[in-house]
Design a protein around this motif. Structure first.
Motif, PDB file in Angstrom:
ATOM      1  N   SER A   1       0.820  -1.214   0.000  1.00 47.74           N
ATOM      2  CA  SER A   1       0.000   0.000   0.000  1.00 47.74           C
ATOM      3  C   SER A   1       0.853   1.263   0.000  1.00 47.74           C
ATOM      4  O   SER A   1       0.335   2.358  -0.237  1.00 47.74           O
ATOM      5  CB  SER A   1      -0.931   0.007   1.219  1.00 47.74           C
ATOM      6  N   LEU A   2       2.164   1.107   0.270  1.00 46.45           N
ATOM      7  CA  LEU A   2       3.073   2.255   0.264  1.00 46.45           C
ATOM      8  C   LEU A   2       3.584   2.478  -1.161  1.00 46.45           C
ATOM      9  O   LEU A   2       4.254   1.597  -1.723  1.00 46.45           O
ATOM     10  CB  LEU A   2       4.248   2.015   1.207  1.00 46.45           C
ATOM     11  N   PRO A   3       3.279   3.599  -1.770  1.00 46.67           N
ATOM     12  CA  PRO A   3       3.668   3.833  -3.172  1.00 46.67           C
ATOM     13  C   PRO A   3       5.157   3.660  -3.438  1.00 46.67           C
ATOM     14  O   PRO A   3       5.541   3.122  -4.484  1.00 46.67           O
ATOM     15  CB  PRO A   3       3.221   5.287  -3.412  1.00 46.67           C
ATOM     16  N   MET A   4       6.011   4.069  -2.514  1.00 50.32           N
ATOM     17  CA  MET A   4       7.449   3.992  -2.744  1.00 50.32           C
ATOM     18  C   MET A   4       7.943   2.550  -2.869  1.00 50.32           C
ATOM     19  O   MET A   4       8.970   2.301  -3.501  1.00 50.32           O
ATOM     20  CB  MET A   4       8.213   4.696  -1.618  1.00 50.32           C
TER      21      MET A   4
ATOM     22  N   VAL B   1       8.182  -4.938  -3.459  1.00 52.99           N
ATOM     23  CA  VAL B   1       7.147  -5.955  -3.281  1.00 52.99           C
ATOM     24  C   VAL B   1       7.438  -7.198  -4.120  1.00 52.99           C
ATOM     25  O   VAL B   1       7.037  -8.304  -3.754  1.00 52.99           O
ATOM     26  CB  VAL B   1       5.751  -5.394  -3.624  1.00 52.99           C
ATOM     27  N   ASP B   2       8.123  -7.024  -5.243  1.00 51.90           N
ATOM     28  CA  ASP B   2       8.465  -8.184  -6.081  1.00 51.90           C
ATOM     29  C   ASP B   2       9.473  -9.088  -5.381  1.00 51.90           C
ATOM     30  O   ASP B   2       9.409 -10.313  -5.498  1.00 51.90           O
ATOM     31  CB  ASP B   2       9.047  -7.716  -7.415  1.00 51.90           C
ATOM     32  N   THR B   3      10.414  -8.479  -4.678  1.00 53.94           N
ATOM     33  CA  THR B   3      11.465  -9.260  -4.029  1.00 53.94           C
ATOM     34  C   THR B   3      11.050  -9.762  -2.656  1.00 53.94           C
ATOM     35  O   THR B   3      11.622 -10.731  -2.156  1.00 53.94           O
ATOM     36  CB  THR B   3      12.750  -8.415  -3.880  1.00 53.94           C
ATOM     37  N   TRP B   4      10.052  -9.105  -2.039  1.00 50.85           N
ATOM     38  CA  TRP B   4       9.677  -9.498  -0.676  1.00 50.85           C
ATOM     39  C   TRP B   4       8.579 -10.551  -0.649  1.00 50.85           C
ATOM     40  O   TRP B   4       8.310 -11.146   0.393  1.00 50.85           O
ATOM     41  CB  TRP B   4       9.227  -8.279   0.125  1.00 50.85           C
TER      42      TRP B   4
END
Length: 249
Positions: A38-41, A55-58
């Motif tokens: 939800s955090l844009p950064m 988000v892709d790596t986490w």
């Protein structure tokens, strides 16, 4: 309906009545993932992550979070509590061997881990545009072998813990270590090289899960077959040790 099926259904129902296990083990990985997303950064490409988004790596790390809760924390505490309360001893006097209860628990915990993974993958794809695992076959094998190694460690804790409280303490210590090398507390790109290398062969094989999800498996570090072999070896050796040490009462 066989005794094993009845026990498995019963244990599954008991799991659903444990809000902590359901919320933390099955739903928390997705909730944390969506919360970070939800955090844009964190949805912007970042050179530190090889041009990928955080988000892709986490996403694989969130997967490890749920696996650890279910296999390393929930499983040993339940089995140790059963032994402490005399459930296993009483079952030994019936036609149903307590080993069936242990098998039913393994089935339920593994199924819960699979459910947690499916919810995470689908939610990340639908809401955060995180692509599903690029190498689905390798990812599935890595997940199964990694989960098996964690389950074996959970059974070992249950085997040696003298009480449910002791099992909780041991499982928490092991969980914290596995989450550290798995990149839960700090993204793996920021971890010291030693911890990154440990993540290649420490259950559940965080590095291989990450690489098979992103499609970079085998690019660096230990080969995928070696990593899978290590995880499988851990599962077999630890399970054999747990079987030898397990006390039914």
């Amino acid at each position: 309906m066989s005794a094993l099926v009845r026990l498995t259904v019963t244990e599954a129902r008991l799991l659903t009545r444990e809000p902590t296990a359901v919320v933390l083990g099955i739903l928390t990985p997705t909730a944390v993932m969506l919360g970070l997303g939800s955090l844009p950064m964190l949805r912007e490409p970042n050179p530190q992550f090889g041009g990928l988004r955080f988000v892709d790596t986490w996403a694989p790390t969130a997967l490890i979070l749920g696996m650890g809760i279910l296999c390393v924390q929930y499983l040993p505490s339940v089995l140790a509590a059963y032994r402490e309360k005399g459930v296993l001893r009483r079952m030994s006097t019936t036609p149903v061997h307590p080993g069936m209860l242990l098998t039913a628990q393994l089935i339920v915990v593994f199924a819960a881990a699979v459910l947690s993974a499916v919810i995470l993958v689908l939610s990340s794809w639908l809401f955060l545009d995180v692509e599903p695992p690029s190498q689905p076959l390798l990812f599935t094998v890595a997940f199964v072998v990694g989960a098996a190694s964690l389950i074996a460690l959970g059974i070992l804790i249950a085997a040696v813990a003298p009480s449910a409280s002791a099992a909780n303490g041991l499982s928490m210590a092991l969980y914290m270590l596995l989450m550290l090398v798995g990149g839960v507390f700090l993204p793996r790109v920021f971890l010291p090289d030693l911890l990154v290398r440990m993540g290649e062969f420490t259950p559940p094989g965080a590095q291989l899960l990450l690489e098979s999800w992103s499609g970079n498996a085998g690019d660096a570090g230990l080969s995928q077959l070696v990593q899978l072999g290590i995880m499988a070896g851990v599962a077999v050796v630890v399970a054999a040790l747990a079987a030898r040490l397990f006390r039914w009462e």
